[in-house]
Design a protein around this motif. Sequence first.
Motif, mmCIF file in Angstrom:
data_model
loop_
_atom_site.group_PDB
_atom_site.id
_atom_site.type_symbol
_atom_site.label_atom_id
_atom_site.label_comp_id
_atom_site.label_asym_id
_atom_site.label_seq_id
_atom_site.Cartn_x
_atom_site.Cartn_y
_atom_site.Cartn_z
ATOM 1 N N LEU A 24 0.823 -1.215 0.000
ATOM 2 C CA LEU A 24 0.000 0.000 0.000
ATOM 3 C C LEU A 24 0.849 1.253 0.000
ATOM 4 C CD1 LEU A 24 -0.262 1.483 3.069
ATOM 5 C CD2 LEU A 24 -1.558 -0.564 3.494
ATOM 6 N N SER A 25 0.298 2.317 -0.528
ATOM 7 C CA SER A 25 1.024 3.591 -0.650
ATOM 8 C C SER A 25 0.940 4.379 0.651
ATOM 9 C CB SER A 25 0.428 4.430 -1.783
ATOM 10 O OG SER A 25 0.600 3.788 -3.005
ATOM 11 N N VAL A 26 2.057 4.449 1.350
ATOM 12 C CA VAL A 26 2.151 5.238 2.578
ATOM 13 C C VAL A 26 2.513 6.671 2.168
ATOM 14 C CG1 VAL A 26 3.434 5.523 4.740
ATOM 15 C CG2 VAL A 26 2.819 3.243 3.954
ATOM 16 N N TRP A 43 -5.463 8.946 4.874
ATOM 17 C CA TRP A 43 -5.017 9.426 3.569
ATOM 18 C C TRP A 43 -5.643 8.601 2.456
ATOM 19 C CZ3 TRP A 43 -2.288 6.037 6.456
ATOM 20 C CH2 TRP A 43 -1.715 4.934 5.846
ATOM 21 N N ARG A 44 -5.642 9.209 1.278
ATOM 22 C CA ARG A 44 -6.092 8.560 0.047
ATOM 23 C C ARG A 44 -4.864 8.073 -0.705
ATOM 24 N NH1 ARG A 44 -11.458 7.800 -1.742
ATOM 25 N NH2 ARG A 44 -12.760 9.350 -0.783
ATOM 26 N N ASP A 45 -5.010 6.969 -1.407
ATOM 27 C CA ASP A 45 -3.934 6.418 -2.221
ATOM 28 C C ASP A 45 -3.863 7.216 -3.517
ATOM 29 O OD1 ASP A 45 -2.304 4.921 -3.939
ATOM 30 O OD2 ASP A 45 -2.948 3.025 -3.042
ATOM 31 N N ALA A 48 -4.477 5.037 -6.576
ATOM 32 C CA ALA A 48 -5.798 4.406 -6.653
ATOM 33 C C ALA A 48 -6.770 5.245 -5.834
ATOM 34 C CB ALA A 48 -5.737 2.971 -6.122
ATOM 35 N N PRO A 49 -7.401 6.263 -6.443
ATOM 36 C CA PRO A 49 -8.244 7.206 -5.704
ATOM 37 C C PRO A 49 -9.430 6.574 -4.962
ATOM 38 C CG PRO A 49 -7.819 7.988 -7.930
ATOM 39 C CD PRO A 49 -7.274 6.603 -7.851
ATOM 40 N N ASP A 50 -9.797 5.345 -5.319
ATOM 41 C CA ASP A 50 -10.895 4.695 -4.611
ATOM 42 C C ASP A 50 -10.438 4.032 -3.312
ATOM 43 O OD1 ASP A 50 -9.454 2.695 -5.993
ATOM 44 O OD2 ASP A 50 -11.198 1.364 -6.002
ATOM 45 N N ARG A 51 -9.140 4.062 -3.030
ATOM 46 C CA ARG A 51 -8.603 3.463 -1.808
ATOM 47 C C ARG A 51 -8.212 4.542 -0.805
ATOM 48 N NH1 ARG A 51 -4.611 -1.073 -4.284
ATOM 49 N NH2 ARG A 51 -6.234 -2.221 -5.388
ATOM 50 N N ALA A 52 -8.481 4.237 0.453
ATOM 51 C CA ALA A 52 -8.116 5.137 1.540
ATOM 52 C C ALA A 52 -7.640 4.295 2.715
ATOM 53 C CB ALA A 52 -9.312 6.002 1.947
ATOM 54 N N TYR A 53 -6.935 4.935 3.622
ATOM 55 C CA TYR A 53 -6.370 4.230 4.770
ATOM 56 C C TYR A 53 -6.517 5.099 6.004
ATOM 57 C CZ TYR A 53 -4.332 1.832 0.811
ATOM 58 O OH TYR A 53 -4.173 1.177 -0.375
ATOM 59 N N LEU A 54 -6.676 4.442 7.135
ATOM 60 C CA LEU A 54 -6.885 5.144 8.397
ATOM 61 C C LEU A 54 -6.103 4.401 9.471
ATOM 62 C CD1 LEU A 54 -10.337 6.381 9.483
ATOM 63 C CD2 LEU A 54 -8.900 5.192 11.102
ATOM 64 N N VAL A 55 -5.315 5.124 10.263
ATOM 65 C CA VAL A 55 -4.537 4.530 11.353
ATOM 66 C C VAL A 55 -4.825 5.332 12.620
ATOM 67 C CG1 VAL A 55 -2.246 3.924 12.218
ATOM 68 C CG2 VAL A 55 -2.722 3.793 9.765
ATOM 69 N N LEU A 56 -5.257 4.617 13.660
ATOM 70 C CA LEU A 56 -5.582 5.226 14.950
ATOM 71 C C LEU A 56 -4.635 4.682 16.013
ATOM 72 C CD1 LEU A 56 -7.638 6.918 16.695
ATOM 73 C CD2 LEU A 56 -8.857 4.764 17.052
ATOM 74 N N ARG A 68 -12.340 1.425 1.029
ATOM 75 C CA ARG A 68 -12.635 1.670 -0.389
ATOM 76 C C ARG A 68 -13.800 2.638 -0.441
ATOM 77 N NH1 ARG A 68 -10.002 -1.314 -4.691
ATOM 78 N NH2 ARG A 68 -8.849 -2.918 -3.643
ATOM 79 N N SER A 69 -13.758 3.523 -1.427
ATOM 80 C CA SER A 69 -14.872 4.453 -1.586
ATOM 81 C C SER A 69 -15.792 3.939 -2.680
ATOM 82 C CB SER A 69 -14.373 5.860 -1.916
ATOM 83 O OG SER A 69 -13.722 5.869 -3.156
ATOM 84 N N SER A 70 -17.021 4.365 -2.578
ATOM 85 C CA SER A 70 -17.996 4.002 -3.601
ATOM 86 C C SER A 70 -17.694 4.794 -4.863
ATOM 87 C CB SER A 70 -19.413 4.300 -3.111
ATOM 88 O OG SER A 70 -19.521 5.671 -2.807
#
Length: 163
Positions: A24-26, A43-45, A48-56, A68-70
């Motif tokens: 994945l794109s960090v 952040w969004r990749d 691949a604009p339909d991919r996103a990542y979240l770290v808590l 993934r976004s719709s």
Amino acid sequence: MKPLTEREIRSAFVNCTKGEAKRLSVPRDLADRPWDHLDFLGWRDPQAPDRAYLVLASDEGPVGIQLRSSDAGSWQTRRSMCSLCVTVHTGGVSLLVAPRSGKAGQQGNSVGAYMCSDLACSLYVRGKKDAGVGSRLRESLTLEQQIERTVANVAAFIAKVTA
């Protein structure tokens, strides 16, 4: 939030394989992120604009999920509210869906929520980023309480992914 390294981020993901986490794109600008104003890293990749990542950050260490976004649709022109930070956007909220972790995710089960498309909830809550006129509702909660609510909403969403 304390600054995270690329290694910490990659090892935090709970709803993808180690190979997927490795590929994945960090974000390249980790050193420039406003860590003091972030409650989570999102952040969004760019590839691949339909991919996103979240770290808590959690007591057990960082927990990350892939999203993934719709497809683009009518939500782009409607006013919608982020379910995490309660910011209202015109076209700035997306339905983001996360595969569940473990066997449930392998069977295709997922959970979704409407979130700020750019995952900058922490900055919207603090007034560091503007979503436009009427984006932040007048509330009786203090800024600290709004931040706590946002973190609790993110944690609750991650708990649904990992349940």
